[in-house]
Enzyme design. Sequence first.
Site, PDB file in Angstrom:
ATOM      1  CE  LYS A 151      -4.475  -1.287   1.993  1.00  0.00           C
ATOM      2  NZ  LYS A 151      -5.063  -1.386   3.205  1.00  0.00           N
ATOM      3  CG  PHE A 152      -0.298   4.414   1.599  1.00  0.00           C
ATOM      4  CD1 PHE A 152      -1.311   5.103   0.817  1.00  0.00           C
ATOM      5  CD2 PHE A 152      -0.700   3.455   2.474  1.00  0.00           C
ATOM      6  CE1 PHE A 152      -2.700   5.103   1.385  1.00  0.00           C
ATOM      7  CE2 PHE A 152      -1.923   3.519   3.077  1.00  0.00           C
ATOM      8  CZ  PHE A 152      -2.901   4.102   2.397  1.00  0.00           C
ATOM      9  NE  ARG A 153       3.557   3.182  -6.632  1.00  0.00           N
ATOM     10  CZ  ARG A 153       3.248   2.382  -7.514  1.00  0.00           C
ATOM     11  NH1 ARG A 153       1.903   1.691  -7.416  1.00  0.00           N
ATOM     12  NH2 ARG A 153       3.926   1.896  -8.349  1.00  0.00           N
ATOM     13  CG  LEU A 154       4.676   2.851   1.999  1.00  0.00           C
ATOM     14  CD1 LEU A 154       4.211   3.137   3.395  1.00  0.00           C
ATOM     15  CD2 LEU A 154       5.781   3.842   1.548  1.00  0.00           C
ATOM     16  CG  HIS A 155       6.042  -0.865  -4.010  1.00  0.00           C
ATOM     17  ND1 HIS A 155       4.723  -0.928  -4.079  1.00  0.00           N
ATOM     18  CD2 HIS A 155       6.202   0.092  -4.659  1.00  0.00           C
ATOM     19  CE1 HIS A 155       4.209  -0.290  -4.889  1.00  0.00           C
ATOM     20  NE2 HIS A 155       5.155   0.560  -5.143  1.00  0.00           N
TER      21      HIS A 155
END
Length: 200
Positions: free
Chosen positions: A175-179
């Site tokens: 989520k939220f590009r917190l890969h």
Amino acid sequence: MSEKTAAFEEPFGRLQEWLAEAEESEPNDPTAVALATATKDGFPSLRMVLMKGCDERGVVFYTNLESRKGVELAENPNVAMLFHWKSLRRQIRIEGAVEPVTTEEADAYFASRPRASRIGAWASKQSREMAGRFEFEAAIAQYTAKFGVGEVPRPENWSGFRLKPKYFEFWRDRKFRLHERITYTLNETGSIWGLAELYP
Ligand SMILES: Cc1cc2nc3c(=O)[nH]c(=O)nc-3n(C[C@H](O)[C@H](O)[C@H](O)COP(=O)(O)O)c2cc1C
């Protein structure tokens, strides 16, 4: 690192697991993989191939040895591969050098292909210019007649390569590009995989 990530001390188990999950969720060609090659001067080129085998020895694909990729692999064995599964929101990067598969492996895989594909391998001068589709169709007709109902042997210019990985990165969407990015790097002696986690 998550418990699940830490469960794999080497990359091949994880690769097999992600491939199995892709088989279930990806609508087309879950084993399709982008393959980057380069000339000896380092000029890159990229195309898709199908992964046709994967174990601790490496990742296998097949092609025409006189194609652009075949010519580049002959002068520079270093490659990069990229699996991307949209349905899973995952990618795997793999880097290393290729080695030719054995004659027996190439023969066995070629023999498993549909007859029309085997004839196509004889008829296609992959990556070279053709005068028109008619030229290709004429070659297909010629080889179809030549082989009749008999065996279609593997052309000498058609074989496979095994990428011997030195580096893997497993990327998972969060989520939220917190890969999540987990890497495996083979040590100098080629005996131990070092694990690391990268910022997304
Ligand atoms: C999903 C997909 C799978 C492909 N699989 C292969 C393959 O396994 N081997 C192959 O030689 N070409 C395969 N191709 C065609 C290559 O992408 C490419 O057009 C061809 O190999 C010529 O590449 P080159 O001129 O860089 O050598 C595939 C294409 C797609 C889109």
